[in-house]
Write a protein that holds these residues in place. Structure first.
Motif, short mmCIF file in Angstrom:
data_model
loop_
_atom_site.label_atom_id
_atom_site.label_comp_id
_atom_site.label_asym_id
_atom_site.label_seq_id
_atom_site.Cartn_x
_atom_site.Cartn_y
_atom_site.Cartn_z
N CYS A 1 1.56 6.92 -6.82
CA CYS A 1 0.48 7.86 -7.17
C CYS A 1 0.94 9.30 -6.97
O CYS A 1 0.67 10.19 -7.80
N LYS A 2 1.66 9.56 -5.87
CA LYS A 2 2.20 10.90 -5.63
C LYS A 2 3.19 11.29 -6.72
O LYS A 2 3.21 12.43 -7.17
N LEU A 3 4.02 10.32 -7.11
CA LEU A 3 5.02 10.57 -8.15
C LEU A 3 4.35 10.92 -9.47
O LEU A 3 4.77 11.84 -10.17
N LEU A 4 3.27 10.21 -9.80
CA LEU A 4 2.54 10.46 -11.04
C LEU A 4 1.85 11.82 -11.00
O LEU A 4 1.79 12.53 -12.01
N ARG A 5 1.33 12.19 -9.83
CA ARG A 5 0.68 13.50 -9.71
C ARG A 5 1.69 14.64 -9.87
O ARG A 5 1.40 15.68 -10.48
N ARG A 6 2.90 14.45 -9.34
CA ARG A 6 3.96 15.46 -9.51
C ARG A 6 4.34 15.58 -10.97
O ARG A 6 4.57 16.68 -11.49
N ALA A 7 4.46 14.41 -11.64
CA ALA A 7 4.84 14.43 -13.05
C ALA A 7 3.76 15.04 -13.91
O ALA A 7 4.05 15.69 -14.93
N GLY A 8 2.48 14.85 -13.49
CA GLY A 8 1.38 15.43 -14.27
C GLY A 8 1.25 16.91 -14.02
O GLY A 8 0.72 17.64 -14.86
N GLN B 1 0.81 -1.21 0.00
CA GLN B 1 0.00 0.00 0.00
C GLN B 1 0.85 1.26 0.00
O GLN B 1 0.55 2.22 -0.72
N GLU B 2 1.91 1.29 0.79
CA GLU B 2 2.76 2.48 0.85
C GLU B 2 3.44 2.77 -0.48
O GLU B 2 3.60 3.93 -0.87
N ILE B 3 3.84 1.70 -1.18
CA ILE B 3 4.45 1.88 -2.50
C ILE B 3 3.43 2.41 -3.49
O ILE B 3 3.73 3.31 -4.29
N LYS B 4 2.21 1.89 -3.45
CA LYS B 4 1.14 2.37 -4.33
C LYS B 4 0.92 3.87 -4.13
O LYS B 4 0.82 4.63 -5.10
N GLN B 5 0.84 4.29 -2.86
CA GLN B 5 0.63 5.70 -2.57
C GLN B 5 1.80 6.54 -3.05
O GLN B 5 1.61 7.64 -3.59
N GLY B 6 3.02 6.03 -2.89
CA GLY B 6 4.20 6.76 -3.35
C GLY B 6 4.21 6.92 -4.86
O GLY B 6 4.55 7.98 -5.38
#
Length: 315
Positions: free
Chosen positions: A308-315, A301-306
């Motif tokens: 998702c955060k990375l993708l939001r930063r890239a977007g 779960q922690e990796i999934k959240q990380g």
């Protein structure tokens, strides 16, 4: 290239030719596409995992450091083996220099046991987390990870370095065609004019010592974990623990099964096609690398959240 020595009829080999799938040449056609897809999946997934752990401060914990080490080992193993195999499949680039061949041999013989040792460290991490949860913060620390990494690097490098050294010291004369896609020790050393008994015996002893001891300890760790999980009374806790550790154990079992099948098919080469162990050897360098970040990382779960955060930063 073959160089002729002065005042002698002997021929010294200065490079080799990798000859993949001698008995089944059509395998190259149907294997090239899935192999390339697995390679790009392995590289992309492990790179994403490393970047996520590096950028996400909440993932700067011992368990994720071990996962990062596993991803680094997977990336190095893939880059060492698969691009050359694909170059042979696509462009028939079979030549490999003497030094490059033995460098590849060193990395393969060194990093595969390192991966096994990392599995062991991660199994111990899960054992402490489930069987001794109150003591977990005091046992699994950054210092523990640092010592584990030093131990993994030292033990495996010290014991496996003699394998390519012994092979490189052999006298190669005449034959320079390796009947393999990679510079496996046994495939290369049999081209030598010298007695290779010491080389083969040493590799066999080291392989069973390193991988055998790791696998025994991994199985013991998961046996203790299973016993502890079955005693859990909290609703859903046992199922969650079994789901997580079960997937880890299946992946490790898959990792070890490919190795065992490879060993036994190589020993029984008179009864099976010589291309079977070659195929297993190639796949063993890419399939676990593609599955490891998914089983160990994306399902966390922690990796999934990380991610998702990375993708939001890239977007």
């Amino acid at each position: 290239m073959l160089s002729y020595s002065n005042n002698s009829l002997s021929i010294e080999v200065s490079d080799f030719l990798l000859n993949c799938f001698v008995k089944s040449p059509n395998w190259q056609q149907w294997l090239s596409l899935p192999l390339s897809l697995l390679f790009f999946l392995a590289m992309g997934a492990n790179a994403t995992l490393l970047i996520t752990i590096y950028l996400e401060a909440s993932l700067h914990e011992p368990m994720y450091y071990l996962l990062s080490l596993l991803s680094l080992l997977d990336i190095v193993l893939c880059l060492t083996v698969i691009p050359k195999v694909l170059a042979i499949f696509w462009f028939d680039l079979r030549p490999i220099s003497f030094s490059a061949c033995f460098l590849q041999m060193f990395i393969m013989n060194n990093f595969l046991p390192m991966e096994s040792s990392t599995f062991l460290a991660m199994a111990y991490d899960r054992y402490v987390a489930i069987c001794k949860p109150l003591r977990y913060p005091s046992i699994i620390t950054d210092q523990f990870v640092a010592k584990a990494i030093v131990f993994i690097l030292t033990r495996n490098t010290f014991l496996t370095a003699p394998i390519p050294i012994l092979s490189a010291r052999l006298h190669y004369c005449g034959k320079n065609i390796i009947e393999n896609c990679i510079c496996a020790n046994l495939s290369v050393s049999k081209l030598s004019c010298d007695n290779v008994a010491l080389n083969r015996i040493y590799q066999l002893i080291v392989a069973w010592t390193l991988l055998g001891s790791d696998l025994i300890l991994i199985f013991l760790s998961y046996a203790f974990i299973l016993r502890a999980v079955l005693r859990l009374k909290a609703k859903g806790t046992a199922a969650k623990a079994l789901s997580t550790c079960g997937s880890h154990f299946i992946l490790i079992l898959f990792f070890s099964t490919i190795l065992l099948v490879f060993v036994f098919t190589h020993m029984a080469k008179k009864k099976v096609s010589p291309d079977i162990p070659i195929l297993l050897n190639v796949l063993h360098h890419v399939i676990p690398a593609a599955l490891n970040p998914i089983v160990y990382g994306v399902r966390t779960q922690e990796i999934k959240q990380g991610i998702c955060k990375l993708l939001r930063r890239a977007g």
